[in-house]
Design a protein around this motif. Structure first.
Motif, PDB file in Angstrom:
ATOM      1  N   ASP A 146       0.813  -1.224   0.000  1.00  0.00           N
ATOM      2  CA  ASP A 146       0.000   0.000   0.000  1.00  0.00           C
ATOM      3  C   ASP A 146       0.845   1.274   0.000  1.00  0.00           C
ATOM      4  OD1 ASP A 146      -2.328  -1.538   0.100  1.00  0.00           O
ATOM      5  OD2 ASP A 146      -2.222  -1.689   2.292  1.00  0.00           O
ATOM      6  N   GLU A 147       2.152   1.133  -0.128  1.00  0.00           N
ATOM      7  CA  GLU A 147       3.048   2.296  -0.129  1.00  0.00           C
ATOM      8  C   GLU A 147       3.724   2.428  -1.487  1.00  0.00           C
ATOM      9  OE1 GLU A 147       4.214   4.718   1.814  1.00  0.00           O
ATOM     10  OE2 GLU A 147       3.199   4.333   3.721  1.00  0.00           O
ATOM     11  N   PRO A 148       3.616   3.577  -2.128  1.00  0.00           N
ATOM     12  CA  PRO A 148       4.308   3.745  -3.414  1.00  0.00           C
ATOM     13  C   PRO A 148       5.825   3.746  -3.214  1.00  0.00           C
ATOM     14  CG  PRO A 148       3.425   5.846  -2.671  1.00  0.00           C
ATOM     15  CD  PRO A 148       2.898   4.802  -1.715  1.00  0.00           C
ATOM     16  N   PHE A 149       6.514   3.137  -4.144  1.00  0.00           N
ATOM     17  CA  PHE A 149       7.978   3.098  -4.070  1.00  0.00           C
ATOM     18  C   PHE A 149       8.577   4.478  -4.334  1.00  0.00           C
ATOM     19  CE2 PHE A 149      12.092   2.214  -6.323  1.00  0.00           C
ATOM     20  CZ  PHE A 149      12.792   1.741  -5.227  1.00  0.00           C
ATOM     21  N   GLU A 150       8.115   5.119  -5.386  1.00  0.00           N
ATOM     22  CA  GLU A 150       8.579   6.469  -5.709  1.00  0.00           C
ATOM     23  C   GLU A 150       7.443   7.452  -5.524  1.00  0.00           C
ATOM     24  OE1 GLU A 150      11.910   6.241  -9.048  1.00  0.00           O
ATOM     25  OE2 GLU A 150      10.161   5.038  -9.586  1.00  0.00           O
ATOM     26  N   VAL A 151       7.767   8.672  -5.125  1.00  0.00           N
ATOM     27  CA  VAL A 151       6.757   9.705  -4.913  1.00  0.00           C
ATOM     28  C   VAL A 151       7.075  10.898  -5.803  1.00  0.00           C
ATOM     29  CG1 VAL A 151       6.296   9.003  -2.532  1.00  0.00           C
ATOM     30  CG2 VAL A 151       8.061  10.724  -2.991  1.00  0.00           C
ATOM     31  N   GLU A 152       6.048  11.698  -6.061  1.00  0.00           N
ATOM     32  CA  GLU A 152       6.251  12.911  -6.863  1.00  0.00           C
ATOM     33  C   GLU A 152       7.045  13.916  -6.032  1.00  0.00           C
ATOM     34  OE1 GLU A 152       3.555  16.233  -9.179  1.00  0.00           O
ATOM     35  OE2 GLU A 152       2.748  14.205  -8.906  1.00  0.00           O
TER      36      GLU A 152
END
Length: 700
Positions: A146-152
């Protein structure tokens, strides 16, 4: 503590009690070995810091709270769990990890508290990062669904993610303060010579000598130059190797204290720097300071304001031109007919529907130059496609494609009105070859004319810090005294509603420093400032002086650095080349545009008479001395940079052009040069107030 007392405390104290000669000190220092390739790793670190520098949100404490959670609660446990794998983190986490690692003792302590042991880290080059990142992402997605690996990494998205983040940290190190300190480091190692292997090899040798001095000094808070500091940081970013190496070489882990940043005269940093220089000289009989590796001052984003543009100042692009300068392949492809191969190049709008090649090149040649390649308009064509073909078959031979590759030209657009590129293209297929391509994309814009109006120079109070706008106030001091100098207000006039440009010229004879400042709303937005060898290396320090900005004051060279809020834009170095009889000569200028790391050579020949037209061409722009006009054919957001470039060339002419100092010859010189010295460009760049670098005395 007073500097004199500190000097009596810090001293050489050889560990075995035996005094070593200078040659023995050098020998033992350079015999020290490391378990990391520090040159290759330093290249990786500079590349990484360059990438971080593009995202201001990563340097803002209020924007990285979510990253801190991701680093401590998600990444470090994952990296500890897969300690044997070569993992690299997404950029926001990698940056926080980087800052944490630069306090090696505390980093180990924090890791042991949280995970029972130190978590290893390795630097990777940009061409390996994507591959390593894939494995990291695979493990992350398996563990944190549920956690994105990369973020904006935009300011808004980072702030939004951080505003609702609350967690109790188990890390004892003040990561927020570390980020603020390390954000200033990159500017000091950002010039291109820090990506040169020869310069970095010399830096590693100076790091070896730095460690040997630390080992054999008593009560010395040793302060490195930036070349050594880059290698020191690089070493620390491999925590297991750093710990093992420093214990083996020094008997203990070398503590890195980056909290000492005060540079005032009696500060710990300043006094310790004096001690370091003195003991370095005593141990090695050479200067501690080295060209191209000294403190460069605050970064431009701390000093300047962003350039403002009106909506009606945007220039419409008239067209695009592609020019290929050179092309080579890695090796001759294999085929029944030996050297009989061809390389087809297609310039096309569609990478699938390919028709007739733009050009076809034939073996056995492996290297082709501009005369054998092509130049043409791009229009809507965006793909440069390569087909490597060989002839196969003995009786009925046929041509077979053994390698295909492509360049997306759209990714090279909108960087500069003249953008030089160098690309390596993988020719995928049976042969698995490589093509190396260099060329230039030129954007054509309508002419924008600026007329140069000069102001009068006056002797004014000039502060030590001239990187900020200061009030112009007369002073009773002589112009060559500390705290005084010459100031003039100039203006570029534009008659096509683009807007006038305010320009201030500041010259401090006491510091031999000139600064051309472009001002908007009472703030500096761009400048062209003389720099010395503390910024730039000597030519022997780099592998190829033609690729890098170098400076040798012994040859009468001078340099100007053009910069704006986002960083350095160009370096110009100038040198006067005299004829054998010393009666004639010209200014040789190297123009290093840092956006594309390109180098241009510009020869400026002063006309001998009024009949000769005097103008200088840089990229598509023309600087006309006769009419005092600058004709710019560039993007609107590069206008100030090219105005600064033109004035920088004239400033270098003022600084480097020989002038007579014998009074009896002065009138003769004035008569011969009257058509030049009356030029607004030279007068505006201080011809009448600056003494030439190469002023020459002549017998009456």
């Amino acid at each position: 503590m007073e500097g004199t007392n500190r000097k009596s405390v810090a001293s050489i104290s050889f560990v075995d009690g035996k005094t070593l000669s200078v040659s023995e000190c050098n020998k033992q220092a350079l015999s020290q070995t490391f378990s990391v390739d520090l040159v290759e790793a330093a290249l990786a670190q500079v590349e990484f810091l360059s990438t971080v520098d593009k995202y201001p949100a990563l340097k803002s404490v209020k924007h990285i709270q979510n990253t801190r959670r991701r680093y401590e609660q998600l990444w470090l446990p994952l990296a500890a769990e897969h300690a044997q794998e070569r993992l690299t983190a997404p950029l926001d986490i990698e940056w926080l990890w980087h800052c944490h690692l630069l306090c090696p003792v505390t980093y180990e302590k924090d890791c042991k508290t949280l995970f029972g042991g130190m978590v290893n880290h390795r630097l990777v080059r940009y061409h390996d990062r994507e591959y390593v990142l894939k494995r990291s992402k695979q493990l992350w997605n398996a563990k944190y669904k549920d956690e994105p690996f990369e973020v904006e990494l935009s300011m808004d998205k980072m702030l939004e993610a951080s505003s609702g983040t609350e967690f109790k940290s188990g890390i004892s190190y003040d990561l927020e303060a570390a980020i603020l300190r390390q954000s200033c480091f990159y500017y000091n190692v950002s010039l291109p010579h820090y990506l040169d292997r020869k310069f970095l090899t010399l830096s590693v040798q100076r790091y070896q000598k730095f460690l040997f001095l630390r080992k054999n000094s008593f009560k010395l808070f040793i302060v490195p130059c930036y070349d050594q500091d880059l290698i020191w940081h690089t070493h620390q970013l491999h925590p297991f190797a750093y710990k093992d190496d420093t214990i083996r070489l020094l008997g203990k882990v070398l503590v890195h204290d980056d909290t000492t940043v005060d540079r005032s005269p009696d500060s710990k940093l300043t006094l310790s720097t004096i001690d370091t220089r003195r003991l370095w000289r005593e141990m090695y009989q050479e200067d501690f300071n080295t060209p191209g590796a000294m403190y460069r001052g605050p970064s431009p984003d701390e000093l300047y304001s962003p350039i403002c543009y009106r909506d009606d100042q945007t220039h419409s692009r008239l067209g695009l031109q592609l020019k290929l300068d050179s092309l080579s392949i890695d090796r001759i492809p294999e085929g029944e007919y030996g050297l009989d191969f061809s390389l087809q190049i297609f310039l096309t709008e569609d990478q699938v529907k390919i028709r007739k090649p733009t050009i076809e090149l034939f073996g056995p040649t492996m290297v082709w130059t501009a005369n054998e390649l092509f130049s043409c308009s791009l229009h809507s064509r965006r793909w440069l496609i390569f087909h490597l073909k060989v002839r196969k078959g003995t009786i009925f031979s046929r041509e077979v494609i053994v390698g295909k590759g492509k360049i997306d030209l759209h990714q090279l657009l909108d960087r500069s009105s003249v953008y030089c590129f160098q690309e390596s293209v993988s020719l995928e297929g049976e042969d698995k070859n490589l093509a190396y391509v260099s060329g230039c994309i030129t954007e054509h814009y309508p002419d924008t004319i600026y007329s140069f109006n000069t102001g009068e120079f006056s002797v004014c109070a000039v502060p030590h810090d001239i990187d900020r706008v200061f009030p112009i106030e007369p002073t009773k001091l002589e112009p060559n005294e500390c705290g005084a100098g010459y100031v003039a207000q100039h203006r570029f006039i534009n008659e096509s509603n683009v807007g006038d440009v305010e320009c201030r010229f500041v010259y401090s004879p006491h510091r031999s420093e000139a600064d051309i400042q472009f001002i908007q709303n009472a703030k500096i937005v761009c400048s062209a400032k003389t720099v010395d060898s503390s910024h730039l290396p000597l030519s022997f320090q780099v592998s190829n002086p033609n690729w890098y900005a170098t400076l040798d004051p012994r040859l009468g060279e001078r340099a100007v650095l053009i910069r704006q809020t986002s960083g350095d834009w160009a370096v110009l170095t100038g040198r006067w080349i005299s004829s054998q009889d010393k009666k004639e000569g010209y200014l040789s200028v190297k123009f290093h545009k840092l956006e594309d790391k390109s180098t241009q050579y510009i020869d400026v020949r002063v006309p001998k008479s009024e009949e000769e037209h005097f103008c200088i061409h840089v990229d598509n722009n023309v600087f006309d001395m006769e009419s005092s006009d600058f004709c710019l054919r560039c993007r609107s957001d590069e206008s100030l940079h090219y105005l600064a470039t033109g004035l920088s060339i004239f400033l270098l002419l003022v600084l480097c052009m020989p002038r007579l100092t014998d009074v009896s010859k002065a009138e003769e010189e004035v008569n011969e040069m009257s058509h030049v010295i009356d030029s607004k460009f030279l007068v505006g760049c201080g011809f009448n107030v600056i003494t030439s670098n190469n002023s020459k005395k002549m017998k009456a």
